[in-house]
Design a protein around this motif. Sequence first.
Motif, PDB file in Angstrom:
ATOM      1  N   LEU A  38      11.425  -0.952  -5.925  1.00 36.35           N
ATOM      2  CA  LEU A  38      12.896  -1.191  -6.428  1.00 36.35           C
ATOM      3  C   LEU A  38      13.050  -2.672  -7.491  1.00 36.35           C
ATOM      4  N   GLN A  39      12.602  -3.086  -7.430  1.00 36.15           N
ATOM      5  CA  GLN A  39      13.195  -4.408  -8.642  1.00 36.15           C
ATOM      6  C   GLN A  39      11.873  -4.257  -9.989  1.00 36.15           C
ATOM      7  N   GLY A  40      11.297  -3.286  -9.896  1.00 33.51           N
ATOM      8  CA  GLY A  40      10.655  -2.389 -10.994  1.00 33.51           C
ATOM      9  C   GLY A  40       8.904  -3.018 -11.468  1.00 33.51           C
ATOM     10  N   ARG A  41       9.053  -3.486 -10.199  1.00 34.55           N
ATOM     11  CA  ARG A  41       7.951  -4.272 -10.506  1.00 34.55           C
ATOM     12  C   ARG A  41       6.255  -2.939 -10.753  1.00 34.55           C
ATOM     13  N   ASP A  42       4.965  -3.300 -10.803  1.00 31.44           N
ATOM     14  CA  ASP A  42       4.309  -2.195 -10.839  1.00 31.44           C
ATOM     15  C   ASP A  42       3.652  -2.551  -9.772  1.00 31.44           C
ATOM     16  N   VAL A  43       3.586  -1.562  -8.671  1.00 31.94           N
ATOM     17  CA  VAL A  43       3.065  -1.788  -7.477  1.00 31.94           C
ATOM     18  C   VAL A  43       1.622  -0.992  -6.636  1.00 31.94           C
ATOM     19  N   TRP A  44       0.983  -1.975  -6.309  1.00 23.56           N
ATOM     20  CA  TRP A  44      -0.430  -0.960  -5.794  1.00 23.56           C
ATOM     21  C   TRP A  44      -0.236  -1.571  -4.432  1.00 23.56           C
ATOM     22  N   PHE A  45      -0.534  -0.913  -3.379  1.00 21.26           N
ATOM     23  CA  PHE A  45      -0.045  -1.171  -1.822  1.00 21.26           C
ATOM     24  C   PHE A  45      -1.357   0.071  -1.390  1.00 21.26           C
ATOM     25  N   LEU A  46      -2.378  -1.238  -0.359  1.00 21.06           N
ATOM     26  CA  LEU A  46      -2.994  -0.505  -0.551  1.00 21.06           C
ATOM     27  C   LEU A  46      -3.539  -1.082   1.765  1.00 21.06           C
ATOM     28  N   THR A  47      -3.614   0.083   2.044  1.00 18.50           N
ATOM     29  CA  THR A  47      -4.494   0.691   3.270  1.00 18.50           C
ATOM     30  C   THR A  47      -5.512   0.528   3.694  1.00 18.50           C
ATOM     31  N   GLY A  48      -5.501   0.891   5.350  1.00 23.07           N
ATOM     32  CA  GLY A  48      -6.571   2.045   5.904  1.00 23.07           C
ATOM     33  C   GLY A  48      -7.923   1.736   7.047  1.00 23.07           C
ATOM     34  N   THR A  49      -9.099   2.148   6.777  1.00 22.81           N
ATOM     35  CA  THR A  49      -9.706   2.378   8.397  1.00 22.81           C
ATOM     36  C   THR A  49     -11.199   0.475   8.282  1.00 22.81           C
ATOM     37  N   ASP A  50     -11.585   0.485   9.227  1.00 26.12           N
ATOM     38  CA  ASP A  50     -12.322  -1.334   9.227  1.00 26.12           C
ATOM     39  C   ASP A  50     -13.240   0.129  10.150  1.00 26.12           C
ATOM     40  N   GLU A  51     -14.088   0.350   9.370  1.00 27.06           N
ATOM     41  CA  GLU A  51     -15.299   1.392  10.324  1.00 27.06           C
ATOM     42  C   GLU A  51     -16.330   1.176  11.229  1.00 27.06           C
ATOM     43  N   HIS A  52     -16.812  -0.134  10.406  1.00 26.30           N
ATOM     44  CA  HIS A  52     -17.930  -0.828  11.487  1.00 26.30           C
ATOM     45  C   HIS A  52     -18.151  -1.732  11.975  1.00 26.30           C
ATOM     46  N   GLY A  53     -19.684  -1.451  12.629  1.00 27.37           N
ATOM     47  CA  GLY A  53     -19.411  -3.210  12.897  1.00 27.37           C
ATOM     48  C   GLY A  53     -20.064  -2.651  15.010  1.00 27.37           C
ATOM     49  N   GLN A  54     -20.356  -3.005  15.016  1.00 25.10           N
ATOM     50  CA  GLN A  54     -20.986  -3.444  17.152  1.00 25.10           C
ATOM     51  C   GLN A  54     -19.670  -2.480  18.102  1.00 25.10           C
ATOM     52  N   LYS A  55     -18.410  -2.720  18.022  1.00 24.65           N
ATOM     53  CA  LYS A  55     -17.120  -2.194  18.516  1.00 24.65           C
ATOM     54  C   LYS A  55     -17.373  -0.676  18.563  1.00 24.65           C
ATOM     55  N   VAL A  56     -17.473  -0.737  17.203  1.00 29.80           N
ATOM     56  CA  VAL A  56     -17.072   0.623  16.855  1.00 29.80           C
ATOM     57  C   VAL A  56     -18.329   1.539  17.438  1.00 29.80           C
ATOM     58  N   GLU A  57     -19.775   0.799  16.852  1.00 33.10           N
ATOM     59  CA  GLU A  57     -20.682   1.591  17.091  1.00 33.10           C
ATOM     60  C   GLU A  57     -20.582   1.848  18.877  1.00 33.10           C
ATOM     61  N   ALA A  58     -20.373   1.092  19.500  1.00 32.80           N
ATOM     62  CA  ALA A  58     -20.490   0.968  21.196  1.00 32.80           C
ATOM     63  C   ALA A  58     -19.352   2.029  21.492  1.00 32.80           C
ATOM     64  N   ALA A  59     -17.804   2.092  20.876  1.00 34.19           N
ATOM     65  CA  ALA A  59     -16.562   3.316  21.212  1.00 34.19           C
ATOM     66  C   ALA A  59     -17.409   4.670  20.926  1.00 34.19           C
ATOM     67  N   ALA A  60     -18.482   4.835  20.341  1.00 33.45           N
ATOM     68  CA  ALA A  60     -18.664   6.110  19.689  1.00 33.45           C
ATOM     69  C   ALA A  60     -19.280   6.378  20.685  1.00 33.45           C
ATOM     70  N   ARG A  61     -20.754   5.418  20.792  1.00 34.26           N
ATOM     71  CA  ARG A  61     -21.474   5.703  22.052  1.00 34.26           C
ATOM     72  C   ARG A  61     -20.581   6.832  23.331  1.00 34.26           C
ATOM     73  N   LEU A  62     -19.930   5.854  23.829  1.00 35.04           N
ATOM     74  CA  LEU A  62     -19.174   5.919  25.129  1.00 35.04           C
ATOM     75  C   LEU A  62     -18.367   7.501  24.466  1.00 35.04           C
ATOM     76  N   ALA A  63     -18.385   8.324  23.660  1.00 32.14           N
ATOM     77  CA  ALA A  63     -17.091   8.748  23.414  1.00 32.14           C
ATOM     78  C   ALA A  63     -18.454   9.711  23.313  1.00 32.14           C
ATOM     79  N   GLY A  64     -19.765   9.992  23.014  1.00 30.24           N
ATOM     80  CA  GLY A  64     -20.925  10.792  22.936  1.00 30.24           C
ATOM     81  C   GLY A  64     -21.216  10.989  21.516  1.00 30.24           C
ATOM     82  N   LEU A  65     -20.680  10.343  20.332  1.00 29.20           N
ATOM     83  CA  LEU A  65     -21.072  10.669  19.429  1.00 29.20           C
ATOM     84  C   LEU A  65     -21.248   9.678  17.952  1.00 29.20           C
ATOM     85  N   ASP A  66     -21.665  10.819  17.142  1.00 29.71           N
ATOM     86  CA  ASP A  66     -21.983   9.463  16.052  1.00 29.71           C
ATOM     87  C   ASP A  66     -21.456   8.618  15.458  1.00 29.71           C
ATOM     88  N   PRO A  67     -21.353   7.488  14.911  1.00 28.55           N
ATOM     89  CA  PRO A  67     -20.347   7.075  14.750  1.00 28.55           C
ATOM     90  C   PRO A  67     -19.504   7.039  13.367  1.00 28.55           C
TER      91      PRO A  67
END
Length: 510
Positions: A38-67
């Motif tokens: 609204l101030q007239g700036r040229d904006v880039w706004f980023l969000t998203g998901t962080d999907e790697h790592g042991q924690k995700v691997e473990a949660a996937a295993r628990l859910a019986g799915l591949d990561p």
Amino acid sequence: MTQRYYITTPIFYVNGDPHIGHAYTAVAADVMARFRRLQGRDVWFLTGTDEHGQKVEAAARLAGLDPQAFSDDISARFRAMVRSMNISHDDFIRTTEPRHKAACAALWQRLEAAGMIYLGHYEGWYATRDEAFYGEDELSIGADGIKRAPTGAPVEWMREPSYFFRLSAFAERLLALYEENQSFIQPASSRNEVMSFVRGGLRDLSVSRTSFTWGVKVPGDPAHVMYVWIDALTNYLTALGYPDEQAERMAFWPADVHLVGKEITRFHAIYWPAMLMAAGLPLPRHVFGHGWWTVEGEKMSKSLGNALAVQPLIDEFGLDPLRFFLLREMPFGNDGDFSRRALINRLNVELANDLGNLAQRTLSFIAKNAGAIVPVRGEPQPADWALRDLAAGLPERVAAAMDRMALQEALEEIWKLVRACNAYIDHQAPWTLRKTDPVRMASVLRDLIECLRVIGILLQPFMPDTMAKLLDQLGVAATARDFSALTEGLVDNAPLPQPSGLFPRFVEPV
Ligand code: MSP
């Protein structure tokens, strides 16, 4: 040239469902992004998901799915959460995308070529839950005999070959950075914490793992995957097209703000600038660490089952009231408590009573008693000048607060005008003037709706849908809603549409 503005949220771990804490980061960044647009700036706004790592691997295993299948599912839930919070991001990045793997590999190779990465061994106390190693002195032993990190996460002894990043070489340069750019880390509490951590000396950082495979492979040594934080932090560059430094979007680098929770400020204010220095890339301008929400006085946690999903809250209270509450309840940077009582109180007092009522009584009075057109101003009186001055200075005060990311303060400034308008209407009593002095009545009403126009424009980043509705009711053209239009006014005698309530009072169901 239009000034660019690049703002990021942390990318969300896909090891569990989104909740109000995640929504908070996203809404705060969204308000900043919308404000800058609204101030007239040229904006880039980023969000998203962080999907790697042991924690995700473990949660996937628990859910019986591949990561990958597991990440696809949870990432889609985060995408749905940001959509339902009306987040205006320009890109949603996933760290499992090919563009991100390419960026990680390129940055790694650049660090390696600069002699900043070497192969060694790592051993130490590791907490899978935090994806972090801890020093012996940081640990405690609970009543259950289990060794725990300060975060409460259980730790185990790990020894494995690992690549290291020469973090220790950067302590002096980091301290110089914090000194030279005092607002690099905000708020001051985060800055102090990071500075004392760095003053305590930095050890080289283990940046690869061989104990699991769910990650970005180390270029030239596929037995290793990159440490999830190295992978995750790189996302901010990936999204701009890195490693293609000629990519058009790379013009947004360096980021203006990495908005993060206070518990991950360290990673953003130490590892990330050190990596960028080592790679010879420009540093982000600010890292802001916001506070944490508890729910009804308790820490939100899976085990307590008290993590608040956003959709039921939106259904019950409405989206804009929820967005408002999140930013209004405590100074941005502090912790706060999300309680049903506090939420209802804010909605009823500040939205329904203060702002909703002001708009409703002014606009319906005009509809009924002033011909449903924009009333014309008469000779100003001292009370009018006081109100007009308050309104005229407001955009600057709000912008100054937003520059410091003092989002709650910005709202408080706006509410000073809302309250002043309510006092003004009570004192001027247009309902009495209707009989005694209709010219003066018109003038009073005009001053009120000019204030409502300023309030509506300035509040758009916080409550986009409801403020669009208010500006519609004021007859403000869609092209006259950015901040450059703030100094313009409404048009004498322009017809006004039929008003309707903005914020219904919330009544607890019996
Ligand atoms: N994946 C990392 C970030 C990597 S950024 C390169 C991560 N993810 S997270 O999903 O655990 O957290 C994302 C954001 O949500 C963080 O900013 C965190 O502070 C925020 N919140 C999570 N719970 C929260 C509360 N209870 N209250 C406020 N914000 C909280 O960390």
